[in-house]
Write a protein that holds these residues in place. Structure first.
Motif, mmCIF file in Angstrom:
data_model
loop_
_atom_site.group_PDB
_atom_site.id
_atom_site.type_symbol
_atom_site.label_atom_id
_atom_site.label_comp_id
_atom_site.label_asym_id
_atom_site.label_seq_id
_atom_site.Cartn_x
_atom_site.Cartn_y
_atom_site.Cartn_z
ATOM 1 N N ALA A 43 3.785 27.301 -57.855
ATOM 2 C CA ALA A 43 2.423 26.813 -58.054
ATOM 3 C C ALA A 43 1.437 27.776 -57.411
ATOM 4 C CB ALA A 43 2.260 25.420 -57.455
ATOM 5 N N PHE A 44 0.293 27.922 -58.052
ATOM 6 C CA PHE A 44 -0.816 28.719 -57.529
ATOM 7 C C PHE A 44 -1.854 27.718 -57.052
ATOM 8 C CE2 PHE A 44 -4.876 31.027 -58.581
ATOM 9 C CZ PHE A 44 -4.788 31.950 -57.546
ATOM 10 N N ALA A 45 -2.181 27.769 -55.762
ATOM 11 C CA ALA A 45 -3.030 26.743 -55.166
ATOM 12 C C ALA A 45 -4.209 27.340 -54.415
ATOM 13 C CB ALA A 45 -2.205 25.896 -54.207
ATOM 14 N N ASP A 46 -5.273 26.561 -54.333
ATOM 15 C CA ASP A 46 -6.445 26.890 -53.526
ATOM 16 C C ASP A 46 -6.348 26.043 -52.266
ATOM 17 O OD1 ASP A 46 -8.931 27.061 -52.293
ATOM 18 O OD2 ASP A 46 -10.039 27.075 -54.178
ATOM 19 N N GLU A 79 -6.284 31.380 -51.532
ATOM 20 C CA GLU A 79 -5.252 31.023 -52.490
ATOM 21 C C GLU A 79 -3.859 31.332 -51.945
ATOM 22 O OE1 GLU A 79 -9.016 31.246 -54.530
ATOM 23 O OE2 GLU A 79 -8.022 32.756 -53.318
ATOM 24 N N ALA A 80 -2.874 30.612 -52.489
ATOM 25 C CA ALA A 80 -1.494 30.806 -52.055
ATOM 26 C C ALA A 80 -0.541 30.444 -53.186
ATOM 27 C CB ALA A 80 -1.190 29.938 -50.837
ATOM 28 N N LEU A 81 0.655 31.002 -53.106
ATOM 29 C CA LEU A 81 1.752 30.572 -53.967
ATOM 30 C C LEU A 81 2.577 29.564 -53.189
ATOM 31 C CD1 LEU A 81 3.251 33.760 -55.658
ATOM 32 C CD2 LEU A 81 1.830 31.985 -56.695
ATOM 33 N N CYS A 82 2.967 28.501 -53.870
ATOM 34 C CA CYS A 82 3.823 27.475 -53.286
ATOM 35 C C CYS A 82 5.110 27.470 -54.106
ATOM 36 C CB CYS A 82 3.148 26.113 -53.378
ATOM 37 S SG CYS A 82 1.496 26.052 -52.650
ATOM 38 N N LEU A 83 6.220 27.742 -53.462
ATOM 39 C CA LEU A 83 7.495 27.887 -54.158
ATOM 40 C C LEU A 83 8.499 26.888 -53.603
ATOM 41 C CD1 LEU A 83 7.591 31.750 -53.697
ATOM 42 C CD2 LEU A 83 6.803 30.527 -55.728
ATOM 43 N N VAL A 84 9.299 26.306 -54.490
ATOM 44 C CA VAL A 84 10.357 25.392 -54.068
ATOM 45 C C VAL A 84 11.658 25.851 -54.719
ATOM 46 C CG1 VAL A 84 11.189 23.010 -54.068
ATOM 47 C CG2 VAL A 84 8.731 23.466 -53.867
ATOM 48 N N PHE A 85 12.719 25.936 -53.905
ATOM 49 C CA PHE A 85 14.040 26.371 -54.353
ATOM 50 C C PHE A 85 15.051 25.286 -54.033
ATOM 51 C CE2 PHE A 85 11.480 30.035 -53.510
ATOM 52 C CZ PHE A 85 11.750 30.895 -54.557
ATOM 53 N N ASP A 86 15.995 25.062 -54.952
ATOM 54 C CA ASP A 86 17.012 24.037 -54.729
ATOM 55 C C ASP A 86 18.409 24.605 -54.499
ATOM 56 O OD1 ASP A 86 17.723 24.864 -57.280
ATOM 57 O OD2 ASP A 86 17.664 22.854 -58.163
ATOM 58 N N ALA A 87 18.519 25.912 -54.375
ATOM 59 C CA ALA A 87 19.804 26.575 -54.136
ATOM 60 C C ALA A 87 19.527 27.854 -53.341
ATOM 61 C CB ALA A 87 20.481 26.900 -55.473
ATOM 62 N N ALA A 116 8.359 39.705 -54.225
ATOM 63 C CA ALA A 116 7.927 39.415 -55.593
ATOM 64 C C ALA A 116 6.742 38.454 -55.597
ATOM 65 C CB ALA A 116 9.088 38.835 -56.398
ATOM 66 N N GLY A 117 6.764 37.484 -54.706
ATOM 67 C CA GLY A 117 5.656 36.533 -54.616
ATOM 68 C C GLY A 117 4.364 37.187 -54.179
ATOM 69 N N ALA A 118 4.442 38.076 -53.194
ATOM 70 C CA ALA A 118 3.247 38.785 -52.742
ATOM 71 C C ALA A 118 2.687 39.666 -53.858
ATOM 72 C CB ALA A 118 3.561 39.616 -51.500
ATOM 73 N N SER A 119 3.561 40.310 -54.606
ATOM 74 C CA SER A 119 3.114 41.137 -55.732
ATOM 75 C C SER A 119 2.468 40.277 -56.820
ATOM 76 C CB SER A 119 4.278 41.910 -56.339
ATOM 77 O OG SER A 119 4.777 42.850 -55.426
ATOM 78 N N LEU A 120 3.079 39.142 -57.122
ATOM 79 C CA LEU A 120 2.512 38.232 -58.109
ATOM 80 C C LEU A 120 1.150 37.729 -57.659
ATOM 81 C CD1 LEU A 120 2.537 36.429 -60.608
ATOM 82 C CD2 LEU A 120 3.955 34.803 -59.313
ATOM 83 N N LEU A 121 1.042 37.361 -56.412
ATOM 84 C CA LEU A 121 -0.238 36.870 -55.891
ATOM 85 C C LEU A 121 -1.309 37.953 -55.955
ATOM 86 C CD1 LEU A 121 -1.528 34.365 -54.718
ATOM 87 C CD2 LEU A 121 -0.708 35.049 -52.476
ATOM 88 N N ASP A 122 -0.956 39.187 -55.622
ATOM 89 C CA ASP A 122 -1.896 40.295 -55.730
ATOM 90 C C ASP A 122 -2.366 40.452 -57.175
ATOM 91 O OD1 ASP A 122 -1.705 40.889 -53.038
ATOM 92 O OD2 ASP A 122 -0.306 42.562 -53.320
#
Length: 140
Positions: A33-36, A110-118, A128-134
């Motif tokens: 998710a991309f959040a403010d 803004e921030a990325l919110c990530l959830v992993f189940d494994a 990868a998340g920092a690059s995506l956010l940039d």
């Protein structure tokens, strides 16, 4: 399971596509998710299965607390010299899932919110998340 995309506040299709591409790169990712953080709103999300708005709101609140709440603020005050440190990543592990929050560089909220189940490659996800956010921040 069918992936579900949610766009709020006029979220751009390109953001949704980028979130979908990110989630596909990391099979253990169930929510991106991309959040403010300043408004507490999820602006766009990509999920493996249907997720309620309340769950997305709770995820955004967890990101806010993990990146700017009382505990991170106290840590920064203790270890920062003249405000030189900032907290841009927070990881919270639960028994059933791991949450990873990546904040855009200040003054952005803004921030990325990530959830992993494994299990997943934490360093790879953070990079990868920092690059995506940039990329998202450059497009907005």
């Amino acid at each position: 399971m069918q992936a579900r995309r949610t766009f709020l506040n006029g979220g751009r299709v390109s953001v949704g596509k980028e979130l979908a591409d990110f989630r596909k790169r990391f099979p253990a990712c169930v929510i991106v998710a991309f959040a403010d953080l300043s408004t507490g709103m999820v602006l766009a999300s990509e999920t493996r299965s249907k997720v309620t708005q309340e769950k997305l709101d709770a995820l955004c609140e967890a990101a806010f607390q993990g990146l700017t709440g009382r505990v991170p603020t106290a840590i920064l005050q203790e270890f920062s010299q003249d405000g030189q440190l900032s907290l841009n990543t927070s990881v919270v592990a639960h028994r059933e899932a791991t949450q990873c929050f990546i904040r855009a560089p200040a003054p952005a909220q803004e921030a990325l919110c990530l959830v992993f189940d494994a299990p997943f490659d934490l360093a790879g996800v953070i990079d990868a998340g920092a690059s995506l956010l940039d990329q998202i921040m450059a497009d907005t």
